[in-house]
Enzyme design. Structure first.
Site, PDB file in Angstrom:
ATOM      1  N   SER A 138       0.880  -1.173   0.000  1.00  0.00           N
ATOM      2  CA  SER A 138       0.000   0.000   0.000  1.00  0.00           C
ATOM      3  C   SER A 138       0.912   1.215   0.000  1.00  0.00           C
ATOM      4  CB  SER A 138      -0.830  -0.009   1.288  1.00  0.00           C
ATOM      5  OG  SER A 138      -1.506   1.214   1.486  1.00  0.00           O
ATOM      6  N   TYR A 151      -1.955  -0.857  10.746  1.00  0.00           N
ATOM      7  CA  TYR A 151      -1.958  -1.209   9.312  1.00  0.00           C
ATOM      8  C   TYR A 151      -0.701  -0.666   8.638  1.00  0.00           C
ATOM      9  CZ  TYR A 151      -3.807  -1.223   4.451  1.00  0.00           C
ATOM     10  OH  TYR A 151      -4.014  -1.410   3.105  1.00  0.00           O
TER      11      TYR A 151
HETATM   12  P1  NDP Z   1     -11.285  -6.135  -0.210  1.00  0.00           P
HETATM   13  O1  NDP Z   1     -11.786  -5.977   1.190  1.00  0.00           O
HETATM   14  O2  NDP Z   1     -12.132  -5.737  -1.353  1.00  0.00           O
HETATM   15  O3  NDP Z   1     -10.856  -7.675  -0.425  1.00  0.00           O
HETATM   16  C1  NDP Z   1     -10.049  -8.308   0.513  1.00  0.00           C
HETATM   17  C2  NDP Z   1      -9.873  -9.745   0.089  1.00  0.00           C
HETATM   18  O4  NDP Z   1      -9.046 -10.407   1.037  1.00  0.00           O
HETATM   19  C3  NDP Z   1     -11.180 -10.512   0.050  1.00  0.00           C
HETATM   20  O5  NDP Z   1     -11.140 -11.472  -0.982  1.00  0.00           O
HETATM   21  C4  NDP Z   1     -11.198 -11.200   1.409  1.00  0.00           C
HETATM   22  O6  NDP Z   1     -12.042 -12.332   1.354  1.00  0.00           O
HETATM   23  C5  NDP Z   1      -9.717 -11.552   1.593  1.00  0.00           C
HETATM   24  N1  NDP Z   1      -9.278 -11.714   2.949  1.00  0.00           N
HETATM   25  C6  NDP Z   1      -9.350 -10.814   3.955  1.00  0.00           C
HETATM   26  N2  NDP Z   1      -8.827 -11.332   5.070  1.00  0.00           N
HETATM   27  C7  NDP Z   1      -8.396 -12.583   4.757  1.00  0.00           C
HETATM   28  C8  NDP Z   1      -7.776 -13.617   5.480  1.00  0.00           C
HETATM   29  N3  NDP Z   1      -7.476 -13.485   6.783  1.00  0.00           N
HETATM   30  N4  NDP Z   1      -7.468 -14.764   4.846  1.00  0.00           N
HETATM   31  C9  NDP Z   1      -7.773 -14.926   3.540  1.00  0.00           C
HETATM   32  N5  NDP Z   1      -8.375 -13.983   2.794  1.00  0.00           N
HETATM   33  C10 NDP Z   1      -8.690 -12.824   3.414  1.00  0.00           C
HETATM   34  O7  NDP Z   1      -9.879  -5.422  -0.224  1.00  0.00           O
HETATM   35  P2  NDP Z   1      -9.037  -4.710  -1.396  1.00  0.00           P
HETATM   36  O8  NDP Z   1      -9.211  -5.413  -2.673  1.00  0.00           O
HETATM   37  O9  NDP Z   1      -9.264  -3.266  -1.295  1.00  0.00           O
HETATM   38  O10 NDP Z   1      -7.572  -4.973  -0.814  1.00  0.00           O
HETATM   39  C11 NDP Z   1      -6.696  -5.946  -1.329  1.00  0.00           C
HETATM   40  C12 NDP Z   1      -5.307  -5.615  -0.816  1.00  0.00           C
HETATM   41  O11 NDP Z   1      -4.938  -4.327  -1.274  1.00  0.00           O
HETATM   42  C13 NDP Z   1      -5.179  -5.584   0.710  1.00  0.00           C
HETATM   43  O12 NDP Z   1      -3.961  -6.142   1.094  1.00  0.00           O
HETATM   44  C14 NDP Z   1      -5.194  -4.100   1.020  1.00  0.00           C
HETATM   45  O13 NDP Z   1      -4.520  -3.790   2.214  1.00  0.00           O
HETATM   46  C15 NDP Z   1      -4.482  -3.545  -0.189  1.00  0.00           C
HETATM   47  N6  NDP Z   1      -4.735  -2.148  -0.444  1.00  0.00           N
HETATM   48  C16 NDP Z   1      -6.013  -1.696  -0.680  1.00  0.00           C
HETATM   49  C17 NDP Z   1      -6.226  -0.342  -0.911  1.00  0.00           C
HETATM   50  C18 NDP Z   1      -7.592   0.216  -1.123  1.00  0.00           C
HETATM   51  O14 NDP Z   1      -7.728   1.443  -1.037  1.00  0.00           O
HETATM   52  N7  NDP Z   1      -8.593  -0.575  -1.447  1.00  0.00           N
HETATM   53  C19 NDP Z   1      -5.113   0.619  -0.913  1.00  0.00           C
HETATM   54  C20 NDP Z   1      -3.830   0.020  -0.667  1.00  0.00           C
HETATM   55  C21 NDP Z   1      -3.659  -1.304  -0.445  1.00  0.00           C
HETATM   56  P3  NDP Z   1     -12.788 -12.925   2.675  1.00  0.00           P
HETATM   57  O15 NDP Z   1     -13.199 -11.738   3.502  1.00  0.00           O
HETATM   58  O16 NDP Z   1     -13.926 -13.720   2.139  1.00  0.00           O
HETATM   59  O17 NDP Z   1     -11.748 -13.759   3.337  1.00  0.00           O
END
Ligand code: NDP
Length: 254
Positions: A138, A151
């Site tokens: 990020s 975070y």
């Molecule tokens: P979303 O919340 O849309 O998706 C998160 C995904 O991760 C889901 O598929 C969720 O599925 C899965 N997930 C969460 N926790 C776990 C776990 N413990 N084990 C397995 N799967 C897990 O998030 P984003 O697409 O926005 O984020 C994706 C990545 O990008 C993250 O690492 C985030 O920190 C990073 N990011 C996002 C930004 C943003 O503004 N959106 C900016 C910068 C970085 P489920 O809950 O079903 O397990």
């Protein structure tokens, strides 16, 4: 089809950035496994993607579950040569109200999860003599933000892991890079908007504008823009790119 013959394992592939990356890597010819905690949302995502996509239910914080899921994925679609450590969670709290449980949860999901998955997949890459490990960090891995100290610490840790592992694997034909999105249009940002509305009384438009204001392009990043950077790093031609942390953030970090 530069990724024909490769198998990409994508954590958090059921929605948001992970789902967009799955789409991009499929378009480049890879076989894809998407992993997450919820079987139903994985099945819905796989149905949107392509008939050959495999799904894996796992929590990245559970080392044994990760080992079992990675072994099962390799049996189903062949050795994994691309790992996208994307699963993550961003829970806000002022530092004074950050409990040790909250702190540990952010480290577990955003940093230790990538450690578990990389440990599980790396032997397959070493056997194949080729690999791409991409950590979705990020801009919070490159600079500070208020009210998300746990975070931010976890994502800085993920950038550090990326650099150290890139050096260890540099002679093995395995590259390790971090992609660092700014605020991106996904559920995480919807949650951030809801939190700003709740804590400040701002409207949805005002909260959204506040997040977009940090981006010099004055917009939220789109998931396809992040996926495009990921797909490029996976290409065989990107073999000299390793240990890098690439911001996809409209110039917010440079
Ligand atoms: P979303 O919340 O849309 O998706 C998160 C995904 O991760 C889901 O598929 C969720 O599925 C899965 N997930 C969460 N926790 C776990 C776990 N413990 N084990 C397995 N799967 C897990 O998030 P984003 O697409 O926005 O984020 C994706 C990545 O990008 C993250 O690492 C985030 O920190 C990073 N990011 C996002 C930004 C943003 O503004 N959106 C900016 C910068 C970085 P489920 O809950 O079903 O397990």
């Amino acid at each position: 089809m530069p990724l024909l013959g490769h198998h990409a394992f994508i954590t958090g592939g059921s929605r948001g950035i992970g789902l967009a990356c799955a789409r991009a890597l499929l378009a480049d010819g890879a076989r894809v496994t998407i992993a997450g905690r919820d079987a139903a949302s994985l099945e819905r995502a796989a149905a949107q993607l392509s008939p050959g996509v495999a799904t894996c239910v796992l929590d990245v914080t559970d080392e044994a579950a990760v080992q079992a899921a990675v072994a099962a994925a390799a049996r189903q679609l062949g050795p994994i040569t691309i790992l996208l450590n994307n699963a993550g969670q961003a829970l806000p709290a002022p530092f004074a109200k950050t409990s040790s449980r909250h702190w540990q949860q952010m480290l577990d999901v955003n940093l230790t999860g990538a450690f578990h998955c990389t440990q599980a997949v790396l032997p397959q890459m070493l056997d194949q003599g080729w690999g791409r490990i991409i950590n979705i960090a990020s801009t919070a891995g490159l600079k500070g933000y208020k009210y998300v100290s746990a975070y931010v610490a976890a994502k800085h840790g993920l950038v550090g892991l990326t650099k150290a592992l890139a050096l260890e694997l540099a002679s093995k034909n395995i590259t390790v890079n971090a992609v660092c999105p700014g605020y991106t249009e996904t559920d995480i940002v919807q949650d951030a908007i809801a939190n700003i509305m709740r804590t400040t009384g701002r409207t949805q438009e005002q909260a959204r504008a506040e997040l977009a204001a940090g981006n010099p392009q004055q917009k939220l990043v789109q998931v396809e823009e992040v996926a495009n950077a990921v797909a490029w790093l996976c290409q065989p031609a990107a073999s000299a790119m390793t240990g890098q942390s690439i911001a996809v953030a409209g110039g917010e970090v440079m």
